[in-house]
Design a protein around this motif. Structure first.
Motif, PDB file in Angstrom:
ATOM      1  N   GLU A  36       0.857  -1.222   0.104  1.00 27.48           N
ATOM      2  CA  GLU A  36      -0.027   0.286   0.022  1.00 27.48           C
ATOM      3  C   GLU A  36       0.866   1.278   0.081  1.00 27.48           C
ATOM      4  O   GLU A  36       0.611   2.223  -0.762  1.00 27.48           O
ATOM      5  N   PRO A  42      -4.640  -0.177  -3.598  1.00 22.12           N
ATOM      6  CA  PRO A  42      -5.821   0.606  -3.045  1.00 22.12           C
ATOM      7  C   PRO A  42      -6.481  -0.054  -1.918  1.00 22.12           C
ATOM      8  O   PRO A  42      -7.136  -1.114  -1.907  1.00 22.12           O
ATOM      9  N   GLN A  44      -9.005   1.542   1.463  1.00 17.34           N
ATOM     10  CA  GLN A  44      -9.636   2.574   2.145  1.00 17.34           C
ATOM     11  C   GLN A  44      -9.589   2.356   3.773  1.00 17.34           C
ATOM     12  O   GLN A  44      -9.611   1.399   4.303  1.00 17.34           O
ATOM     13  N   ARG A  45      -9.928   3.457   4.529  1.00 16.84           N
ATOM     14  CA  ARG A  45     -10.074   3.654   5.995  1.00 16.84           C
ATOM     15  C   ARG A  45     -11.354   4.138   6.284  1.00 16.84           C
ATOM     16  O   ARG A  45     -11.865   5.059   5.574  1.00 16.84           O
ATOM     17  N   VAL A  53      -8.910  -0.577   8.044  1.00 21.42           N
ATOM     18  CA  VAL A  53      -8.784  -0.547   6.667  1.00 21.42           C
ATOM     19  C   VAL A  53      -9.979  -1.299   6.082  1.00 21.42           C
ATOM     20  O   VAL A  53     -10.201  -2.508   6.452  1.00 21.42           O
ATOM     21  N   ALA A  55     -10.890  -2.997   1.962  1.00 28.69           N
ATOM     22  CA  ALA A  55     -10.477  -3.135   0.398  1.00 28.69           C
ATOM     23  C   ALA A  55     -11.465  -3.793  -0.185  1.00 28.69           C
ATOM     24  O   ALA A  55     -11.753  -4.792   0.083  1.00 28.69           O
ATOM     25  N   ARG A 383      -9.229   6.776 -10.926  1.00 29.51           N
ATOM     26  CA  ARG A 383     -10.859   7.322 -10.252  1.00 29.51           C
ATOM     27  C   ARG A 383     -11.995   6.431 -11.252  1.00 29.51           C
ATOM     28  O   ARG A 383     -12.979   6.614 -11.033  1.00 29.51           O
TER      29      ARG A 383
END
Length: 419
Positions: A36, A42, A44-45, A53, A55, A383
Motif C-alpha cells: 500500500e 488500493p 480505504q480507511r 482499513v 478493500a 478514479r
C-alpha cells in the motif's frame, strides 16, 4: 455494503482489515502494508477510526493485473474471470425461467438499450427483481451485468461501482451457463476496459462471436475494443455487422462514427453524428464526437458549441465557466488563447473535484503539456473514469501522444499504446 458483508453468492465483496487483505494475496500483513505504501495498492480507511482499513477484492485484483503478477503470489488472488472460455454448456436441461422473471428480463433489456441515466437506473432495479425471482436465470444475470456496466459509463452510478457490480453479475451468469455469448461479451468488456487485460479480452470477444455471430452486442463491443487496441479497420468490419443486426441502435451508430473519425473519414463521421444529434437530442455521445471532430478540424467555435450542448444535458457550473472562458480566449487569442483560458478556468475547480480528471488531461494536452496530460490521465484511470481510453482518438492529444514522457507514463499505468 459495509466491510465484511457478503453477497448472496457468499463471497466477500469487501475485505475487512489487514488480516483479510493479506489472506487474499496469500501474504503476511507486513507485505501488504508495504504494497500500500510503496506500490499504491488500493485500500480505504473507515471514517472516524484509527487504522481500520478495508478493500474491495475486485479493485485489488484489477490493481494486481494492471501491474502484472507479482513473484510468489498465490494464483487464487486472480479474479474468477478465467472460467468459461471453453464454452462447455453445463449438463442437464436448459433452464426455463418463470413467466414473471422473463417479463422483467425483457423490460430490463429494453431499458438498458435506451442508455440514459434514468433508464439505466430503472433497468438495474427491474433486472434485480428478475434474478431475485429466478436466481438460476443466466440471461437475466447477464442483462443485469450489462445494465450495471452502462450505468457506470453513462453516469447513473460511479464507473467503479458499475464495473464491480457488473463483474459480480456476469460471474454468476457464466457459472450458470459458460456458453452464453452475451455473458462472455460482458466479461470481455470488463477485462478490456477495467481489468486492462487486452489480449485476453480480445480472445474472449472472438470466442463470444463464435458462440453467436449474430449478436449485435458482441459485434458492437468487440468493435470498440478493437478501436482502442489500435485496429480501426477491423473495428469497422465489426461495427458494420453490428449495425446490420441492429440498425436502430443509436450507440452502434455513434460507435461507427467514432471509428470512421479514427480512420480519417471525417465528412462521413460528421454527417452521421449530426443526423444522430438531430434525431436523438438527448444522446451525449453524438455531441462529444462532434466536439472531437471540430477540434480536429481546428474549428474552435463549433468545438465549444458542442461542448455546450453536452453540458446542457448534464448541467455543471464548472463546465459552463470553462466553456465560457474558452469562448473569450478564442476571441482574444485564437486556439492558443482558447486552450490557455479553458485550462486556467478548469484549474480553479480542480481541487473541489468538479472537473473530471480526464477533462483536465484533455485540456493539458490541448496546451501541449505532455506531463500534465499524462499525470491527469493516470488520475482518471485511478478514479475509474469512463473516458480514459478516449486519449487514443481525442485530437487534443495529437501532439503529446508520441512524446517520450507521455509514452513512459502511459506504459507504466497499463493503458494501451496506439500511434
Amino acid at each position: 455494503m459495509s466491510p465484511g458483508h457478503t453477497g448472496s453468492g457468499g463471497e466477500y465483496q469487501l475485505l475487512n482489515g489487514w488480516k483479510d487483505i493479506a489472506a487474499f494475496f496469500g501474504k503476511d500483513e507486513r507485505t501488504v502494508k508495504r504494497w500500500e505504501k510503496l506500490r499504491g495498492m488500493p485500500v480505504q480507511r473507515m471514517p472516524g477510526t484509527k487504522g481500520t482499513v478495508f478493500a474491495d477484492r475486485h479493485a485489488l485484483a484489477a490493481w494486481l493485473n494492471m501491474r502484472g503478477t507479482q513473484p510468489g503470489l498465490d494464483v487464487r488472488v486472480l479474479p474468477r474471470v478465467h472460467s468459461g472460455l471453453n464454452g462447455a454448456r453445463p449438463s442437464g436441461e436448459v433452464h426455463e425461467p418463470s413467466m414473471a422473471a422473463r417479463d422483467l428480463y425483457l423490460e430490463g433489456t429494453y431499458l438498458w438499450q435506451k442508455r440514459t441515466r434514468a433508464s439505466l437506473t430503472e433497468a438495474v432495479a427491474v433486472l434485480e427483481k428478475a434474478v431475485g425471482l429466478d436466481p438460476d436465470y443466466a440471461q437475466a444475470h447477464t442483462a443485469l451485468a450489462v445494465a450495471h456496466k452502462l450505468a457506470g459509463e453513462y453516469g447513473a452510478t460511479t464507473q467503479k461501482l458499475g464495473y464491480i457490480r457488473a463483474l459480480d453479475a456476469v460471474e454468476r451468469a457464466i457459472a450458470l451457463d459458460p456458453a452464453l455469448d452475451q455473458a462472455q461479451t460482458a466479461l470481455a468488456n470488463i477485462e478490456f476496459f477495467w481489468l486492462l487485460q487486452y489480449d485476453r479480452a480480445l480472445r474472449r470477444f472472438e470466442h463470444a462471436r463464435r458462440l453467436n455471430p449474430n449478436s449485435a452486442l458482441t459485434r458492437h463491443w468487440f468493435a470498440e475494443a478493437l478501436l482502442f487496441a489500435g485496429y480501426p479497420r477491423e473495428a469497422l468490419a465489426e461495427i458494420d455487422q453490428a449495425q446490420h443486426l441492429d440498425p436502430q441502435s443509436r450507440s452502434i451508430i455513434s460507435a461507427k462514427a467514432y471509428i470512421l473519425f479514427a480512420l480519417g473519414q471525417m465528412d462521413t463521421s460528421e454527417q452521421m453524428l449530426l443526423k444522430l444529434a438531430s434525431n436523438e437530442p438527448d444522446y451525449q455521445m453524438a455531441y462529444k464526437g462532434l466536439a472531437y471532430l471540430c477540434l480536429a478540424r481546428g474549428d474552435g467555435a463549433r468545438y465549444l458549441e458542442f461542448l455546450g450542448r453536452l453540458e446542457s444535458l448534464h448541467p455543471s457550473k464548472a463546465a459552463r465557466e470553462i466553456i465560457e472562458a474558452g469562448r473569450k480566449g478564442l476571441s482574444a487569442g485564437a486556439r492558443t488563447g482558447m486552450a490557455e483560458a479553458m485550462l486556467s478556468a478548469a484549474r480553479r475547480h480542480a481541487e473541489t473535484g468538479e472537473v473530471p480528471a480526464y477533462s483536465l488531461a484533455h485540456l493539458f494536452a490541448l496546451n501541449n503539456d505532455a506531463s500534465g496530460a499524462a499525470a491527469h490521465l493516470q488520475l482518471a484511470l485511478e478514479r475509474y473514469e469512463g473516458d480514459v481510453f478516449d486519449f487514443i482518438i481525442d485530437p487534443a492529444f495529437r501532439q503529446v501522444r508520441t512524446t517520450p514522457q507521455f509514452l513512459k507514463r502511459v506504459t507504466q499505468i497499463g493503458l494501451p499504446l496506439v500511434a
